[in-house]
Design a protein around this motif. Structure first.
Motif, mmCIF file in Angstrom:
data_model
loop_
_atom_site.group_PDB
_atom_site.id
_atom_site.type_symbol
_atom_site.label_atom_id
_atom_site.label_comp_id
_atom_site.label_asym_id
_atom_site.label_seq_id
_atom_site.Cartn_x
_atom_site.Cartn_y
_atom_site.Cartn_z
ATOM 1 N N PRO A 98 -2.429 -9.199 7.570
ATOM 2 C CA PRO A 98 -3.094 -9.829 6.366
ATOM 3 C C PRO A 98 -2.171 -10.552 5.770
ATOM 4 C CG PRO A 98 -3.310 -7.245 6.647
ATOM 5 C CD PRO A 98 -2.315 -7.552 7.690
ATOM 6 N N SER A 99 -2.734 -11.525 5.098
ATOM 7 C CA SER A 99 -1.993 -12.516 4.241
ATOM 8 C C SER A 99 -1.677 -12.032 2.842
ATOM 9 C CB SER A 99 -3.123 -13.831 3.974
ATOM 10 O OG SER A 99 -2.636 -14.686 3.054
ATOM 11 N N LEU A 100 -0.843 -12.666 2.099
ATOM 12 C CA LEU A 100 -0.457 -12.340 0.754
ATOM 13 C C LEU A 100 -0.985 -13.065 -0.239
ATOM 14 C CD1 LEU A 100 3.492 -11.847 1.037
ATOM 15 C CD2 LEU A 100 1.630 -10.145 0.720
ATOM 16 N N GLU A 101 -2.131 -13.904 0.237
ATOM 17 C CA GLU A 101 -2.603 -14.997 -0.773
ATOM 18 C C GLU A 101 -3.328 -14.438 -1.909
ATOM 19 O OE1 GLU A 101 -1.942 -18.451 -0.622
ATOM 20 O OE2 GLU A 101 -0.657 -18.064 1.190
ATOM 21 N N ASP A 102 -4.181 -13.465 -1.343
ATOM 22 C CA ASP A 102 -4.822 -12.885 -2.530
ATOM 23 C C ASP A 102 -4.123 -12.090 -3.611
ATOM 24 O OD1 ASP A 102 -7.618 -13.699 -1.398
ATOM 25 O OD2 ASP A 102 -7.640 -11.771 -0.597
ATOM 26 N N ALA A 103 -2.986 -11.290 -3.270
ATOM 27 C CA ALA A 103 -2.136 -10.747 -4.039
ATOM 28 C C ALA A 103 -1.436 -11.665 -5.012
ATOM 29 C CB ALA A 103 -1.225 -9.943 -3.293
ATOM 30 N N CYS A 104 -1.054 -12.857 -4.549
ATOM 31 C CA CYS A 104 -0.406 -13.933 -4.758
ATOM 32 C C CYS A 104 -1.127 -14.448 -6.019
ATOM 33 C CB CYS A 104 0.266 -14.862 -4.164
ATOM 34 S SG CYS A 104 1.557 -15.847 -4.795
ATOM 35 N N GLU A 105 -2.622 -14.627 -5.878
ATOM 36 C CA GLU A 105 -3.275 -15.399 -6.729
ATOM 37 C C GLU A 105 -3.558 -14.334 -7.953
ATOM 38 O OE1 GLU A 105 -7.122 -16.575 -5.092
ATOM 39 O OE2 GLU A 105 -6.137 -17.965 -3.690
ATOM 40 N N ASP A 106 -3.839 -13.197 -7.564
ATOM 41 C CA ASP A 106 -3.724 -12.154 -8.704
ATOM 42 C C ASP A 106 -2.795 -11.894 -9.543
ATOM 43 O OD1 ASP A 106 -6.420 -11.471 -7.410
ATOM 44 O OD2 ASP A 106 -5.574 -9.531 -6.478
ATOM 45 N N ALA B 111 4.777 -0.520 -18.239
ATOM 46 C CA ALA B 111 4.117 -0.449 -16.856
ATOM 47 C C ALA B 111 2.436 -0.506 -17.009
ATOM 48 C CB ALA B 111 4.463 0.862 -16.321
ATOM 49 N N SER B 112 1.889 -0.545 -18.094
ATOM 50 C CA SER B 112 0.538 -0.602 -18.317
ATOM 51 C C SER B 112 0.245 -2.250 -18.331
ATOM 52 C CB SER B 112 0.136 0.057 -19.407
ATOM 53 O OG SER B 112 0.634 -0.367 -20.600
ATOM 54 N N VAL B 113 0.988 -3.007 -18.591
ATOM 55 C CA VAL B 113 0.803 -4.370 -18.645
ATOM 56 C C VAL B 113 0.239 -4.890 -17.456
ATOM 57 C CG1 VAL B 113 1.718 -6.875 -19.052
ATOM 58 C CG2 VAL B 113 2.694 -4.752 -20.500
ATOM 59 N N PRO B 114 -0.782 -5.803 -17.352
ATOM 60 C CA PRO B 114 -1.439 -6.084 -16.107
ATOM 61 C C PRO B 114 -0.730 -7.008 -15.430
ATOM 62 C CG PRO B 114 -2.993 -6.253 -17.799
ATOM 63 C CD PRO B 114 -1.997 -5.731 -18.474
ATOM 64 N N ALA B 115 0.223 -7.620 -15.753
ATOM 65 C CA ALA B 115 1.224 -8.299 -15.074
ATOM 66 C C ALA B 115 2.329 -7.614 -14.255
ATOM 67 C CB ALA B 115 1.856 -9.488 -16.004
ATOM 68 N N VAL B 116 2.599 -6.659 -14.975
ATOM 69 C CA VAL B 116 3.631 -5.708 -14.266
ATOM 70 C C VAL B 116 2.613 -5.083 -13.179
ATOM 71 C CG1 VAL B 116 5.152 -3.762 -14.248
ATOM 72 C CG2 VAL B 116 5.071 -5.458 -16.478
ATOM 73 N N GLN B 117 1.562 -4.533 -13.224
ATOM 74 C CA GLN B 117 0.867 -3.969 -12.243
ATOM 75 C C GLN B 117 0.746 -4.990 -11.224
ATOM 76 O OE1 GLN B 117 -2.337 -2.450 -14.596
ATOM 77 N NE2 GLN B 117 -1.467 -0.762 -15.365
ATOM 78 N N ALA B 118 0.195 -6.200 -11.610
ATOM 79 C CA ALA B 118 0.302 -7.089 -10.724
ATOM 80 C C ALA B 118 1.359 -7.421 -9.605
ATOM 81 C CB ALA B 118 -0.435 -8.531 -11.072
ATOM 82 N N VAL B 119 2.469 -7.294 -10.427
ATOM 83 C CA VAL B 119 3.671 -7.682 -9.511
ATOM 84 C C VAL B 119 4.110 -6.450 -8.519
ATOM 85 C CG1 VAL B 119 6.535 -8.042 -9.479
ATOM 86 C CG2 VAL B 119 4.951 -9.346 -11.151
ATOM 87 N N GLU B 120 4.083 -5.396 -9.051
ATOM 88 C CA GLU B 120 3.822 -3.871 -8.331
ATOM 89 C C GLU B 120 2.955 -3.902 -7.134
ATOM 90 O OE1 GLU B 120 3.583 -1.060 -11.392
ATOM 91 O OE2 GLU B 120 5.727 -1.188 -11.650
ATOM 92 N N LEU B 121 1.535 -4.448 -7.442
ATOM 93 C CA LEU B 121 0.952 -4.560 -6.100
ATOM 94 C C LEU B 121 1.233 -5.693 -5.096
ATOM 95 C CD1 LEU B 121 -2.101 -3.774 -5.167
ATOM 96 C CD2 LEU B 121 -2.930 -5.447 -6.344
ATOM 97 N N PHE B 122 1.714 -6.784 -5.589
ATOM 98 C CA PHE B 122 2.236 -7.826 -4.839
ATOM 99 C C PHE B 122 3.342 -7.140 -3.917
ATOM 100 C CE2 PHE B 122 5.012 -10.991 -3.220
ATOM 101 C CZ PHE B 122 4.074 -12.047 -2.763
ATOM 102 N N ILE B 123 4.297 -6.288 -4.639
ATOM 103 C CA ILE B 123 5.419 -5.846 -3.701
ATOM 104 C C ILE B 123 5.077 -4.815 -2.744
ATOM 105 C CG2 ILE B 123 7.454 -4.249 -3.959
ATOM 106 C CD1 ILE B 123 7.936 -5.924 -6.822
ATOM 107 N N ASP B 124 3.989 -4.033 -2.927
ATOM 108 C CA ASP B 124 3.487 -2.894 -2.211
ATOM 109 C C ASP B 124 2.757 -3.965 -0.863
ATOM 110 O OD1 ASP B 124 4.174 -1.000 -3.723
ATOM 111 O OD2 ASP B 124 2.064 -0.440 -4.574
#
Length: 189
Positions: free
Chosen positions: A158-166, A122-135
């Motif tokens: 609000p758009s999802l563009e920033d979360a998707c870019e992250d 869960a500490s992997v940034p990619a996993v955190q980014a997926v979880e943030l996108f889901i939220d």
């Protein structure tokens, strides 16, 4: 002969395609039927050919995304809301649009499940980014559902563009990302 790799950015369309090919199954709802999956696959092909801005069918016509939305709505009313935005020459009209929030959310959930299957922490940034996108996708979906219930246009959601870019950046930093989509052959006329 030389072989090279292209840089790849994960976008809303790619997540939506993944979500339509592997839609989320809910415990409290029946499983998707073979017919449902065929409709979702056609919708994925439509997004593959058009990107995230699939035009709305002319004069209330049907297309694969409209049919996929109807399949979802038949399963659980309000789950994939009808989205209207302001438009027209003076922005005074209301235009229906294909919103890909729900299938993109499904795609992110599928991606997260694949990452968990690969035992990523869960500490992997990619996993955190997926979880943030889901939220963020869940928040956007709730806002769109509220717009539909209240008969409002979804201009201020609000758009999802920033979360998707992250998410795309975090995946690229984690390692190479290979996305393979089946060849979309047009149906014979």
């Amino acid at each position: 002969m030389s072989v090279g790799f292209a840089s790849f950015r994960l976008g809303i369309a790619e997540l939506a395609i993944l979500g339509l090919v592997a839609p989320t199954q809910c415990d409290d709802l029946p499983e998707w039927s073979v017919e449902d999956m065929a409709v979702f696959r056609q919708a994925a092909d439509l997004v593959l050919c058009n990107g995230e801005n699939v035009p709305w069918p002319f004069r209330n016509g049907q297309d694969a995304l409209t049919e996929a939305r109807q399949v979802v709505e038949n399963m659980e009313s309000g789950w994939w809301p009808q989205v209207d935005v302001s438009g027209g020459l003076d922005d005074q009209g209301i235009i229906p649009v294909h919103d890909l929030t729900l299938p993109a959310l499904w795609g992110a959930e599928c991606l997260l499940a694949r990452m968990a299957h690969r035992n990523l922490l869960a500490s992997v940034p990619a996993v955190q980014a997926v979880e943030l996108f889901i939220d963020r996708a869940n928040d956007r979906l709730e806002a769109l559902q509220a717009c539909q219930r209240e008969g409002r246009v979804a201009d201020d959601v609000p758009s999802l563009e920033d979360a998707c870019e992250d998410l795309s950046d975090a995946l690229a930093e984690a390692g190479p990302v290979f996305m393979v989509w089946p060849y979309a052959k047009p149906e014979p006329a």
